[in-house]
Motif scaffolding. Structure first.
Motif, PDB file in Angstrom:
ATOM      1  N   ALA A 131       0.833  -1.202   0.000  1.00 45.20           N
ATOM      2  CA  ALA A 131       0.000   0.000   0.000  1.00 45.20           C
ATOM      3  C   ALA A 131       0.868   1.252   0.000  1.00 45.20           C
ATOM      4  N   SER A 132       1.948   1.219   0.768  1.00 43.27           N
ATOM      5  CA  SER A 132       2.852   2.362   0.803  1.00 43.27           C
ATOM      6  C   SER A 132       3.496   2.589  -0.562  1.00 43.27           C
ATOM      7  N   ASP A 133       3.863   1.514  -1.231  1.00 41.72           N
ATOM      8  CA  ASP A 133       4.423   1.635  -2.579  1.00 41.72           C
ATOM      9  C   ASP A 133       3.403   2.225  -3.549  1.00 41.72           C
ATOM     10  N   ALA A 134       2.118   1.871  -3.358  1.00 42.67           N
ATOM     11  CA  ALA A 134       1.065   2.388  -4.240  1.00 42.67           C
ATOM     12  C   ALA A 134       0.903   3.899  -4.088  1.00 42.67           C
ATOM     13  N   LEU A 135       1.202   4.420  -2.912  1.00 38.64           N
ATOM     14  CA  LEU A 135       1.155   5.866  -2.732  1.00 38.64           C
ATOM     15  C   LEU A 135       2.175   6.540  -3.646  1.00 38.64           C
ATOM     16  N   ASP A 136       3.349   5.929  -3.749  1.00 36.94           N
ATOM     17  CA  ASP A 136       4.383   6.467  -4.641  1.00 36.94           C
ATOM     18  C   ASP A 136       3.939   6.370  -6.100  1.00 36.94           C
ATOM     19  N   ALA A 137       3.363   5.223  -6.452  1.00 37.38           N
ATOM     20  CA  ALA A 137       2.982   4.993  -7.847  1.00 37.38           C
ATOM     21  C   ALA A 137       1.847   5.917  -8.283  1.00 37.38           C
TER      22      ALA A 137
END
Length: 431
Positions: A131-137
């Motif tokens: 989920a944290s990576d999706a914030l970046d994406a």
């Protein structure tokens, strides 16, 4: 006809008041109710989540129609429970109420049926790193939501990556919303103006209530944390006939047909929270009940007998012309406790309600109030009262509402002074 309204807030007072005006209604009971509902009917001390006691109450009091105000009983299956006992009740089944009960379900449902909404990702609480990576994406601005019910406070519109991380941490790591945060939904932020379009539906046919606009943030200009709603107005000048037709064709009708296809026909109130974007209307959220404070401005604009409309809904007889809307405008200004929606004190005496209701076409709707031992009305919640007014135009309704606000007093009275400004701007821009 004997009516039971379930709930205790401003929406339920507005419902009880509207139903009590019906020529077909002989009694309105509200469970558990508040001091406002006690003025238009009888309060019964039964909690909104006590399904067994509510079923017994409906049977013992020979209730003809039960109307559910809040979302939690609907999401937890009160309609299924009543229908199993052969008791008429207005609202969607537990399966249909997933449109509000799970934001992940709603987003995936819309994707399956080509209903316009934001792009999204869904993650379990054990997928924090993903989920944290999706914030970046996705990138900021971005919207982070707890999947389940969070009292209108589980959605965060984040301007920066840092804000989004804080929202994710609050939902997943801090468990600020309990099991509602078992899943988190990350969405693109849609640009535009929000509007609420509500329909009453028997599962196949539907009629529209007057479109309205809510004011979620606590602060003027839409600043500060989200609340349950600090005010509303109707109709919404941003919607013209062609745009409303698009909403019906692209959102409401595919939603009803899609729920039927998936074996969960939707009956009751379908609340479509929409963003009017440059590409047209898109769904922000679905709710499975009347909004609060939208109900306070929508229901007074129903010119039809509301109890008769609910009867048609329950028998599958809704048709075009089943509901007539007033040509007037309505505005509601919510009076809240100082510190809401975070920390606030209650128990302060409220004065001036009768004086406020001396203003032409003003009604004071109780939300977070209770009787003290001597029958004095005191504050008992974050949102305390909704001062609602009708008028021939939106400026008239707003002027009357704020005149009513000036009469009401309690320690810590907090309210927004810019309710309706978006609507006034659209009216000024209309040739």
């Amino acid at each position: 006809m004997r009516i039971l309204v379930i709930g205790s807030g401003g929406r339920e007072h507005a419902l009880a008041k509207a139903l009590a005006d019906s020529s077909q209604v002989t009694a309105v009971l509200t469970a558990p109710g508040n001091p406002g509902t006690a003025q238009v009917g009888e309060n019964v001390d039964v909690a909104a989540m006590d399904f067994d006691a509510l079923v017994s109450l409906a049977q013992e009091k020979s209730i003809d129609i039960t109307v559910v105000g809040p979302e939690k009983p609907l999401v937890h299956g009160i309609v299924d429970r009543f229908e199993a006992e052969g008791l008429p009740i207005v609202g969607p089944t537990q399966a249909a109420a997933r449109l509000e009960g799970s934001k992940a379900f709603a987003d995936r449902f819309m994707a399956r049926h080509d209903i316009p909404t934001a792009s999204f990702h869904v993650f379990g609480a054990d997928e924090y790193e993903d989920a944290s990576d999706a914030l970046d994406a996705t990138g900021a601005p971005i919207v982070v939501k707890a999947d389940g019910l969070a009292g209108g406070k589980g959605s965060f519109v984040c301007a920066t990556r840092e804000e989004a991380q804080e929202a994710l941490d609050q939902i997943v790591q801090d468990r600020a919303f309990g099991t509602a945060g078992d899943r988190v939904v990350i969405e693109e932020k849609m640009e535009g103006e929000e509007v609420s379009v509500l329909a009453l539906t028997d599962g196949t046919h539907y009629v529209l209530l007057t479109p309205s606009q809510d004011h979620k943030p606590i602060g003027e200009g839409g600043t500060g944390p989200n609340t349950g709603g600090m005010g509303a107005f109707a109709p919404a000048p941003i919607l013209d006939g062609p745009l409303l037709t698009r909403i019906c064709r692209e959102i409401i009708e595919p939603t009803l047909s899609g729920m039927q296809e998936e074996g969960a026909p939707y009956r009751g109130v379908l609340y479509c929270g929409l963003m009017i974007t440059a590409d047209g209307p898109k769904v922000v959220e679905f709710n499975c009940r009347l909004g609060d404070p939208e109900a306070q401005v929508i229901l007074p604009l129903v010119d039809s007998d509301l109890a008769a409309v609910f009867q048609k809904l329950l028998t599958g007889d809704l048709a075009e012309g089943s509901l007539r809307a007033s040509s007037e405008a309505a505005a509601c200004v919510v009076l809240a406790s100082d510190g809401y929606p975070i920390e606030y004190e209650t128990g302060f005496e409220i004065t001036g309600i009768e004086a406020a209701e001396q203003v032409p076409d003003v009604s004071v709707i109780h939300a977070g109030t209770e009787y003290a031992g001597d029958e004095t009305i005191v504050t008992a919640g974050g949102r305390v009262l909704g001062v609602t007014a009708l008028g021939p135009t939106l400026p008239d309704a707003l002027d009357r509402a704020y005149e009513g606000v000036d009469h009401v007093h309690f320690d810590g009275k907090t309210y927004r002074q810019d309710i309706g400004e978006k609507g006034l701007t659209h009216l000024e821009d209309t040739p």
